[in-house]
Design a protein around this motif. Structure first.
Motif, PDB file in Angstrom:
ATOM      1  N   ASP A 239       0.703  -1.179  -0.100  1.00 47.45           N
ATOM      2  CA  ASP A 239      -0.193  -0.051   0.044  1.00 47.45           C
ATOM      3  C   ASP A 239       0.812   1.247   0.151  1.00 47.45           C
ATOM      4  O   ASP A 239       0.362   2.198   0.488  1.00 47.45           O
ATOM      5  CB  ASP A 239      -1.022   0.251   1.236  1.00 47.45           C
ATOM      6  CG  ASP A 239      -1.910   0.954   0.937  1.00 47.45           C
ATOM      7  OD1 ASP A 239      -2.542   1.183   0.032  1.00 47.45           O
ATOM      8  OD2 ASP A 239      -2.356   1.564   2.130  1.00 47.45           O
ATOM      9  N   GLN A 240       1.997   1.154  -0.396  1.00 51.24           N
ATOM     10  CA  GLN A 240       2.808   2.397  -0.698  1.00 51.24           C
ATOM     11  C   GLN A 240       2.924   2.728  -2.087  1.00 51.24           C
ATOM     12  O   GLN A 240       3.596   3.869  -2.529  1.00 51.24           O
ATOM     13  CB  GLN A 240       4.187   1.959  -0.488  1.00 51.24           C
ATOM     14  CG  GLN A 240       4.381   1.697   0.912  1.00 51.24           C
ATOM     15  CD  GLN A 240       5.678   1.135   1.504  1.00 51.24           C
ATOM     16  OE1 GLN A 240       6.555   0.955   0.329  1.00 51.24           O
ATOM     17  NE2 GLN A 240       6.112   0.850   2.579  1.00 51.24           N
ATOM     18  N   GLY A 241       2.111   2.418  -2.917  1.00 55.01           N
ATOM     19  CA  GLY A 241       2.070   2.960  -4.316  1.00 55.01           C
ATOM     20  C   GLY A 241       0.553   3.170  -4.840  1.00 55.01           C
ATOM     21  O   GLY A 241      -0.312   2.605  -4.011  1.00 55.01           O
ATOM     22  N   HIS A 242       0.363   3.901  -5.749  1.00 56.43           N
ATOM     23  CA  HIS A 242      -1.480   4.156  -6.131  1.00 56.43           C
ATOM     24  C   HIS A 242      -1.326   4.371  -7.480  1.00 56.43           C
ATOM     25  O   HIS A 242      -0.202   4.757  -8.214  1.00 56.43           O
ATOM     26  CB  HIS A 242      -1.934   5.400  -5.379  1.00 56.43           C
ATOM     27  CG  HIS A 242      -1.548   6.624  -5.981  1.00 56.43           C
ATOM     28  ND1 HIS A 242      -2.592   7.511  -6.449  1.00 56.43           N
ATOM     29  CD2 HIS A 242      -0.448   7.291  -5.745  1.00 56.43           C
ATOM     30  CE1 HIS A 242      -1.809   8.848  -6.639  1.00 56.43           C
ATOM     31  NE2 HIS A 242      -0.656   8.729  -6.150  1.00 56.43           N
ATOM     32  N   LEU A 243      -2.450   4.262  -8.237  1.00 52.55           N
ATOM     33  CA  LEU A 243      -2.678   4.407  -9.511  1.00 52.55           C
ATOM     34  C   LEU A 243      -3.498   5.627 -10.033  1.00 52.55           C
ATOM     35  O   LEU A 243      -4.365   5.956  -9.443  1.00 52.55           O
ATOM     36  CB  LEU A 243      -3.585   3.075  -9.996  1.00 52.55           C
ATOM     37  CG  LEU A 243      -2.748   1.636  -9.957  1.00 52.55           C
ATOM     38  CD1 LEU A 243      -4.116   0.598 -10.468  1.00 52.55           C
ATOM     39  CD2 LEU A 243      -1.670   1.404 -10.790  1.00 52.55           C
ATOM     40  N   ILE A 244      -3.112   6.209 -11.057  1.00 52.59           N
ATOM     41  CA  ILE A 244      -3.705   7.276 -11.843  1.00 52.59           C
ATOM     42  C   ILE A 244      -4.013   6.659 -13.144  1.00 52.59           C
ATOM     43  O   ILE A 244      -3.242   6.609 -13.984  1.00 52.59           O
ATOM     44  CB  ILE A 244      -3.060   8.487 -11.800  1.00 52.59           C
ATOM     45  CG1 ILE A 244      -2.480   9.160 -10.365  1.00 52.59           C
ATOM     46  CG2 ILE A 244      -3.878   9.854 -12.424  1.00 52.59           C
ATOM     47  CD1 ILE A 244      -1.785  10.137 -10.202  1.00 52.59           C
ATOM     48  N   GLY A 245      -5.348   6.805 -13.309  1.00 47.85           N
ATOM     49  CA  GLY A 245      -5.810   6.295 -14.724  1.00 47.85           C
ATOM     50  C   GLY A 245      -6.256   7.371 -15.635  1.00 47.85           C
ATOM     51  O   GLY A 245      -7.232   8.101 -15.204  1.00 47.85           O
ATOM     52  N   THR A 246      -5.529   7.697 -16.813  1.00 47.39           N
ATOM     53  CA  THR A 246      -5.723   8.830 -17.482  1.00 47.39           C
ATOM     54  C   THR A 246      -6.054   8.383 -19.000  1.00 47.39           C
ATOM     55  O   THR A 246      -5.229   8.201 -19.875  1.00 47.39           O
ATOM     56  CB  THR A 246      -4.868   9.835 -17.715  1.00 47.39           C
ATOM     57  OG1 THR A 246      -4.940  10.733 -18.580  1.00 47.39           O
ATOM     58  CG2 THR A 246      -3.446   9.143 -17.627  1.00 47.39           C
ATOM     59  N   SER A 247      -7.369   7.964 -19.462  1.00 50.58           N
ATOM     60  CA  SER A 247      -7.880   7.470 -20.603  1.00 50.58           C
ATOM     61  C   SER A 247      -9.341   7.525 -20.622  1.00 50.58           C
ATOM     62  O   SER A 247     -10.043   7.597 -19.519  1.00 50.58           O
ATOM     63  CB  SER A 247      -7.196   6.010 -20.986  1.00 50.58           C
ATOM     64  OG  SER A 247      -7.689   5.263 -19.895  1.00 50.58           O
ATOM     65  N   GLY A 248      -9.783   7.218 -21.914  1.00 47.42           N
ATOM     66  CA  GLY A 248     -11.209   7.278 -21.951  1.00 47.42           C
ATOM     67  C   GLY A 248     -11.762   6.070 -21.314  1.00 47.42           C
ATOM     68  O   GLY A 248     -13.005   5.781 -20.884  1.00 47.42           O
ATOM     69  N   THR A 249     -11.058   4.909 -21.244  1.00 48.07           N
ATOM     70  CA  THR A 249     -11.303   3.816 -20.722  1.00 48.07           C
ATOM     71  C   THR A 249     -11.635   3.739 -19.408  1.00 48.07           C
ATOM     72  O   THR A 249     -12.675   3.566 -18.881  1.00 48.07           O
ATOM     73  CB  THR A 249     -10.431   2.588 -20.801  1.00 48.07           C
ATOM     74  OG1 THR A 249     -10.041   2.193 -22.098  1.00 48.07           O
ATOM     75  CG2 THR A 249     -10.573   1.266 -20.189  1.00 48.07           C
ATOM     76  N   VAL A 250     -10.674   4.551 -18.476  1.00 49.16           N
ATOM     77  CA  VAL A 250     -10.979   4.693 -17.321  1.00 49.16           C
ATOM     78  C   VAL A 250     -12.053   5.673 -16.797  1.00 49.16           C
ATOM     79  O   VAL A 250     -12.932   5.424 -15.887  1.00 49.16           O
ATOM     80  CB  VAL A 250      -9.692   5.328 -16.563  1.00 49.16           C
ATOM     81  CG1 VAL A 250      -9.765   5.652 -14.917  1.00 49.16           C
ATOM     82  CG2 VAL A 250      -8.606   4.307 -16.772  1.00 49.16           C
ATOM     83  N   THR A 251     -12.225   6.753 -17.365  1.00 42.86           N
ATOM     84  CA  THR A 251     -13.390   7.716 -17.311  1.00 42.86           C
ATOM     85  C   THR A 251     -14.673   7.157 -17.587  1.00 42.86           C
ATOM     86  O   THR A 251     -15.685   7.345 -16.885  1.00 42.86           O
ATOM     87  CB  THR A 251     -13.101   9.178 -17.888  1.00 42.86           C
ATOM     88  OG1 THR A 251     -12.972   8.756 -19.493  1.00 42.86           O
ATOM     89  CG2 THR A 251     -11.815   9.713 -17.474  1.00 42.86           C
TER      90      THR A 251
END
Length: 373
Positions: A239-251
């Motif tokens: 739990d020391q990392g996290h995700l940022i999703g930047t794409s049409g799929t994620v939104t």
């Protein structure tokens, strides 16, 4: 009936709108699937969007098999770029930057197409490298990086490729935007030749329970081929990392989870999407036909045959770098372009002497804001 005063005004030209700023910036992102424009004016360290445009053009349609941009795809894209050119003409644009990504990088007629775009629309595109694409996506989503974590993995799922960028989260928070524009605090990055268009063409949808798992396993095998990525998996497991999703799929997936009647950027951008909720939304979509998915307001006909391929890539990322949730970013490459234009170093002025310029005078250095293009 018109009054006499109104009659006098009828034949006059419509007055140009009064802009709060006479110095605006424009960014055009030509991807394998979408063609996008943002026009903005500076607001402190950020900017205010004045106008935007987004059109699914599928420039890379069929390219994985043929290796070339098709005539139909080129025609659709040129039409969209003409629309963009008309929009731009209506604003006091100070600087503009136009970039093209995977489809133009790999198509044998990609350079020829870019030259044709310049001739027919006046828009000059630079075909950027996967690394610069990853850097710009990070800059665009920088303020979503959680400084309490050690590492952020920015996931940019495009039409023809997927870029992953591992970012030093604490350093990103420390140096801020200005520091990131000088040098993005990347720990590592990788680009993979799979995107929503290419993967969906490799795995045509079929009514078979094995179809999605096969696509998911293939996506995972592609991501696993980057051996350096495995060293960050332990940080995510702790739990020391996290995700940022930047794409049409994620939104789109986030909007489906929220059951939005229409897509609302202010609600989706910056939201937290749990892994459990994301998988539930994907399972809902998997249980529908393409036609049924097209009726979902936040999917529509343009994404109905592509969204599950994007989900497979996203799910593969989650398997390899596990964490409880993801930060959803309705921002990325275009926003990174605008920030580099507004706050980055201005392009060098061209010399007026007759001396021949070197090739490097017209290109950007990796990790630095690129010149207008």
């Amino acid at each position: 009936m018109l009054t006499s005063k109104a009659s006098q005004k009828k034949g006059r030209r419509r007055a140009k709108p009064a802009f709060q700023s006479k110095s605006m910036f424009a960014a055009v992102d030509l991807g394998t699937n979408n063609c996008r424009l943002l026009i903005a004016e500076p607001r402190g360290k950020r900017f205010r969007v004045v106008d935007s445009y987004s059109q699914i053009v599928r420039l890379g349609e069929g390219m994985s098999a043929s290796g070339v941009l098709s005539d139909d795809a080129i025609s659709r894209t040129l039409s969209a770029l003409q629309d963009i050119r008309q929009k731009i003409k209506g604003y006091p644009i100070r600087r503009i930057r136009c970039v093209a990504t995977q489809a133009c990088r790999v198509a044998s007629n990609g350079r020829e197409f870019v030259e044709r775009v310049q001739r027919e629309t006046g828009l000059t595109f630079k075909v950027i490298s996967p690394k610069e694409e990853a850097q710009l996506a990070v800059v665009g989503a920088l303020d979503l990086v959680d400084a309490e974590k050690d590492v952020a993995l920015v996931v940019d799922i495009g039409g023809g490729s997927t870029e992953l960028c591992w970012v030093d989260a604490r350093k990103a928070n420390k140096i801020g935007l200005n520091g990131a524009l000088q040098k993005v605090p990347m720990l590592n990055w990788a680009s993979f030749p799979i995107g929503v268009v290419t993967l969906s063409e490799m795995f045509p949808e079929r009514n078979d329970p094995d179809w999605y798992p096969q696509m998911l396993n293939y996506a995972r095998s592609q991501l696993e081929s980057f051996k350096h990525g495995s060293k960050y998996s332990e940080l995510f497991e702790k739990d020391q990392g996290h995700l940022i999703g930047t794409s049409g799929t994620v939104t789109s997936l986030c909007a489906v989870h929220m059951n939005l009647d229409r897509y609302i950027r202010s609600i989706v951008d910056g939201a937290h999407l749990s892994r459990v909720d994301a998988i539930a939304a994907r399972e809902r979509l998997s249980g529908l036909t393409r036609e049924e998915r097209s009726l979902i307001p936040c999917i529509g006909d343009g994404r109905s045959d592509l969204v599950l391929a994007g989900c497979a890539i996203m799910e593969a990322v989650w398997q390899l770098w596990p964490c409880s949730d993801m930060r959803v970013a309705d921002r990325g490459l275009r926003e990174g372009l605008l920030l580099s234009l507004i706050h980055g170093k201005p392009p060098k002025k061209r010399r007026r002497s007759g001396k021949k310029k070197t090739a490097n005078a017209e290109t950007a250095t990796e990790g630095q804001p690129a010149h207008d293009g």
